[in-house]
Design a protein around this motif. Structure first.
Motif, PDB file in Angstrom:
ATOM      1  N   GLU A   7       0.800  -1.220   0.000  1.00  0.00           N
ATOM      2  CA  GLU A   7       0.000   0.000   0.000  1.00  0.00           C
ATOM      3  C   GLU A   7       0.840   1.280   0.000  1.00  0.00           C
ATOM      4  O   GLU A   7       0.498   2.264  -0.673  1.00  0.00           O
ATOM      5  CB  GLU A   7      -0.958   0.008   1.201  1.00  0.00           C
ATOM      6  N   VAL A  15       1.876   2.938  -3.294  1.00  0.00           N
ATOM      7  CA  VAL A  15       0.967   3.770  -4.082  1.00  0.00           C
ATOM      8  C   VAL A  15       0.477   4.976  -3.290  1.00  0.00           C
ATOM      9  O   VAL A  15      -0.426   5.681  -3.728  1.00  0.00           O
ATOM     10  CB  VAL A  15      -0.236   2.955  -4.605  1.00  0.00           C
ATOM     11  N   GLY A  16       1.071   5.189  -2.102  1.00  0.00           N
ATOM     12  CA  GLY A  16       0.745   6.395  -1.356  1.00  0.00           C
ATOM     13  C   GLY A  16      -0.370   6.255  -0.344  1.00  0.00           C
ATOM     14  O   GLY A  16      -0.896   7.257   0.147  1.00  0.00           O
ATOM     15  N   ILE A  17      -0.740   5.026  -0.014  1.00  0.00           N
ATOM     16  CA  ILE A  17      -1.834   4.846   0.952  1.00  0.00           C
ATOM     17  C   ILE A  17      -1.236   4.310   2.254  1.00  0.00           C
ATOM     18  O   ILE A  17      -0.699   5.075   3.049  1.00  0.00           O
ATOM     19  CB  ILE A  17      -2.928   3.895   0.406  1.00  0.00           C
ATOM     20  N   SER A  21      -7.759   5.832   4.538  1.00  0.00           N
ATOM     21  CA  SER A  21      -7.370   5.352   3.206  1.00  0.00           C
ATOM     22  C   SER A  21      -8.136   6.085   2.122  1.00  0.00           C
ATOM     23  O   SER A  21      -7.582   6.415   1.067  1.00  0.00           O
ATOM     24  CB  SER A  21      -7.612   3.843   3.103  1.00  0.00           C
ATOM     25  N   VAL A  48      -6.153   8.186  -0.820  1.00  0.00           N
ATOM     26  CA  VAL A  48      -6.243   7.795  -2.225  1.00  0.00           C
ATOM     27  C   VAL A  48      -6.526   9.005  -3.120  1.00  0.00           C
ATOM     28  O   VAL A  48      -6.299   8.957  -4.339  1.00  0.00           O
ATOM     29  CB  VAL A  48      -7.313   6.701  -2.419  1.00  0.00           C
ATOM     30  N   SER A  65      -4.976  11.937  -2.584  1.00  0.00           N
ATOM     31  CA  SER A  65      -3.802  12.809  -2.541  1.00  0.00           C
ATOM     32  C   SER A  65      -3.146  12.896  -3.916  1.00  0.00           C
ATOM     33  O   SER A  65      -3.253  11.982  -4.748  1.00  0.00           O
ATOM     34  CB  SER A  65      -2.794  12.292  -1.519  1.00  0.00           C
ATOM     35  N   THR A 123      -0.760   9.957  -4.617  1.00  0.00           N
ATOM     36  CA  THR A 123      -1.402   8.692  -4.959  1.00  0.00           C
ATOM     37  C   THR A 123      -2.028   8.747  -6.340  1.00  0.00           C
ATOM     38  O   THR A 123      -1.931   7.783  -7.120  1.00  0.00           O
ATOM     39  CB  THR A 123      -2.455   8.322  -3.901  1.00  0.00           C
ATOM     40  N   LYS A 124      -2.674   9.850  -6.672  1.00  0.00           N
ATOM     41  CA  LYS A 124      -3.296   9.983  -7.989  1.00  0.00           C
ATOM     42  C   LYS A 124      -2.255   9.846  -9.102  1.00  0.00           C
ATOM     43  O   LYS A 124      -2.481   9.181 -10.120  1.00  0.00           O
ATOM     44  CB  LYS A 124      -4.025  11.324  -8.100  1.00  0.00           C
ATOM     45  N   THR A 182       0.652   8.343  -8.874  1.00  0.00           N
ATOM     46  CA  THR A 182       1.160   6.966  -8.870  1.00  0.00           C
ATOM     47  C   THR A 182       0.201   6.014  -9.556  1.00  0.00           C
ATOM     48  O   THR A 182       0.612   5.146 -10.337  1.00  0.00           O
ATOM     49  CB  THR A 182       1.420   6.505  -7.428  1.00  0.00           C
ATOM     50  N   LEU A 183      -1.096   6.169  -9.279  1.00  0.00           N
ATOM     51  CA  LEU A 183      -2.078   5.258  -9.853  1.00  0.00           C
ATOM     52  C   LEU A 183      -2.217   5.421 -11.362  1.00  0.00           C
ATOM     53  O   LEU A 183      -2.657   4.488 -12.041  1.00  0.00           O
ATOM     54  CB  LEU A 183      -3.435   5.479  -9.177  1.00  0.00           C
TER      55      LEU A 183
END
Length: 250
Positions: free
Chosen positions: A134, A137-139, A233, A237, A239, A242-243, A245-246
């Protein structure tokens, strides 16, 4: 079969729950909801004395959260609802009055480690390495963390949560208490799981129910705790980190 599913079969007192998703047995919201419902219903079924939890096919046990759904989360409430899916499954396993035997045939990641940790007795093959990815991916493993920590301890959970890019071997997971036994292949695993489940069916169901309740003492607050963790979480998600990274997974 290539369509996602959750099934349950009952034979000789053993309820076998199987989940499947073509994307390495990842878990989108609808599969999580169906899995929680199926576990709850199996717990109420008097014909079932013990439950086996397994995934379909012969490779990955569970790849964790559905990246397709993670990418499409655009507000905090949607994020909370998605991560609550994992919370609901773990809580369904926790409150189910039947022992749940985990059958882990291959690698398991993120939320999949949470599922394995929430079983009462878990067996695996030597290919069943684990990873809490996790943080990558920034979570962070906020929702599954309590179940993982309860099973392997805070020190080991901290290690794999921070070292989010490393698979830890099935033998490591066994030594830390996640797996009770590690087998050479799926055939040996299935033989052991089925024999063990059949033996449990010879025990007093009332005694097993009371033992399960005793084993999970101190987790009564998890309905609230895991819901709070889902909010964290769901916020992370969204942030920017995270955006970005995803986007790599699109």
């Amino acid at each position: 079969m290539t369509q996602p599913y959750v099934t349950i079969t009952e034979e000789n007192g053993i309820g076998t729950i199987e989940f499947f998703h073509p994307a390495h047995n990842s878990l989108p919201g609808d599969i999580l909801a169906k899995l929680a419902e199926t576990i709850t219903e199996a717990g109420k079924n008097d014909a079932i004395k013990v439950i086996i939890l397994k995934s379909g096919k012969d490779r990955t046990f569970c790849a964790g959260a559905s990246f397709k759904e993670l990418i499409n989360i655009n507000d905090a409430e949607t994020g909370k609802v998605f991560f609550s899916g994992f919370a609901n499954v773990i809580n369904a396993m926790r409150t189910c009055p039947k022992f749940i035997i985990g059958r882990v045939q291959g690698k398991t990641v993120g939320g999949g480690v949470g599922l394995a940790s929430a079983t009462d007795y878990c067996m695996a093959t030597k290919y069943a390495a684990i990873k809490l990815s996790e943080l990558n991916v920034g979570i962070g493993p906020f929702v599954v963390g309590p179940a993982v920590e309860r099973k392997i301890g805070l020190s080991a959970m901290t290690q794999i949560a921070i070292d989010a890019n490393t698979f830890y071997s099935a033998e490591w997971a066994r030594d830390k208490g996640l797996y009770t036994h590690v087998y050479e292949d799926i055939e040996a695993l299935d033989t052991a799981v089925n024999e063990f489940a059949a033996h449990l069916c010879t025990y007093n169901p009332e005694a097993m129910r009371d033992m399960k309740a005793a084993f999970w003492e101190g987790t009564e607050h998890w309905d609230t705790l895991l819901a709070e963790r889902a909010v964290i979480s769901g916020r992370l998600v969204l942030s920017e980190f995270t955006k970005e990274t995803l986007k790599r997974f699109k």
